[in-house]
Write a protein that holds these residues in place. Structure first.
Motif, short mmCIF file in Angstrom:
data_model
loop_
_atom_site.label_atom_id
_atom_site.label_comp_id
_atom_site.label_asym_id
_atom_site.label_seq_id
_atom_site.Cartn_x
_atom_site.Cartn_y
_atom_site.Cartn_z
N SER A 29 -13.40 -23.71 85.31
CA SER A 29 -12.33 -23.54 86.30
C SER A 29 -11.19 -24.51 86.03
CB SER A 29 -12.89 -23.74 87.72
OG SER A 29 -13.31 -25.08 87.88
N GLN A 30 -11.50 -25.70 85.52
CA GLN A 30 -10.44 -26.65 85.19
C GLN A 30 -9.61 -26.13 84.02
OE1 GLN A 30 -12.45 -30.28 84.36
NE2 GLN A 30 -12.68 -30.87 86.52
N ALA A 31 -10.24 -25.48 83.04
CA ALA A 31 -9.53 -24.95 81.89
C ALA A 31 -8.63 -23.79 82.29
CB ALA A 31 -10.52 -24.49 80.82
N MET A 32 -9.04 -23.04 83.28
CA MET A 32 -8.25 -21.89 83.71
C MET A 32 -7.08 -22.30 84.59
SD MET A 32 -9.69 -19.44 82.22
CE MET A 32 -9.26 -17.90 82.97
N SER A 38 -6.32 -27.22 78.44
CA SER A 38 -6.77 -25.83 78.56
C SER A 38 -6.44 -25.04 77.30
CB SER A 38 -6.11 -25.16 79.76
OG SER A 38 -4.72 -25.05 79.54
N LEU A 39 -7.04 -23.91 77.17
CA LEU A 39 -6.81 -23.04 76.03
C LEU A 39 -5.47 -22.32 76.16
CD1 LEU A 39 -10.36 -21.41 75.79
CD2 LEU A 39 -9.42 -23.21 74.34
N PRO A 40 -4.79 -22.06 75.06
CA PRO A 40 -3.50 -21.34 75.14
C PRO A 40 -3.73 -19.88 75.51
CG PRO A 40 -4.07 -21.81 72.86
CD PRO A 40 -5.11 -22.47 73.71
N SER A 41 -2.72 -19.30 76.10
CA SER A 41 -2.81 -17.89 76.50
C SER A 41 -2.70 -17.01 75.26
CB SER A 41 -1.68 -17.56 77.47
OG SER A 41 -0.45 -17.58 76.80
N PRO A 42 -3.13 -15.74 75.37
CA PRO A 42 -3.00 -14.83 74.22
C PRO A 42 -1.57 -14.70 73.72
CG PRO A 42 -4.43 -13.88 75.89
CD PRO A 42 -3.84 -15.14 76.47
N GLN A 43 -0.61 -14.71 74.65
CA GLN A 43 0.79 -14.61 74.25
C GLN A 43 1.20 -15.84 73.44
OE1 GLN A 43 3.59 -14.34 77.45
NE2 GLN A 43 5.32 -13.92 76.11
N GLN A 44 0.76 -17.03 73.87
CA GLN A 44 1.06 -18.24 73.12
C GLN A 44 0.41 -18.20 71.75
OE1 GLN A 44 -0.44 -21.07 75.94
NE2 GLN A 44 1.60 -21.62 76.67
#
Length: 108
Positions: A29-32, A38-44
């Motif tokens: 939940s912290q990563a989201m 956090s992990l980069p979004s698919p667009q990034q």
């Protein structure tokens, strides 16, 4: 200082809370939430991959341009060498003819 049963129990239970391992759900939940780790979004990800691809293609174009330039320079150098060797060969053939004529006239 004597240790009583109350102190021992509080030390064991109180100490456990300090050493608890966070559950995977709370970490997720912290990563989201968009925190810095956090992990980069698919667009990034696609933008980053696109930038990397463009950079790679640009470097490849430059390398290909440099390779073609060097090849032209190499071919030009070879052509010059051929011209010099042809001229030298022609002079040697003429010299050989002259020496043959000289030799033939001396023997007669």
């Amino acid at each position: 200082m004597a240790v009583t049963g109350d102190e021992t129990e509080s030390a064991t239970t109180g100490g456990m809370s300090a050493y608890q391992i966070p559950s995977p759900v709370s970490g997720l939940s912290q990563a989201m939430d968009g925190s810095p780790g956090s992990l980069p979004s698919p667009q990034q990800l696609t933008e980053g991959a696109s930038r990397k691809r463009e950079l790679r293609l640009m470097k490849n174009r430059e390398a290909a341009r440099e390779c073609r330039r060097k090849k032209k320079e190499y071919v030009k150098c070879l052509e010059n060498r051929v011209a010099v060797l042809e001229k030298q060969n022609k002079m040697l053939i003429e010299e050989l003819k002259a020496l043959k004529d000289l030799y033939c006239h001396k023997t007669e």
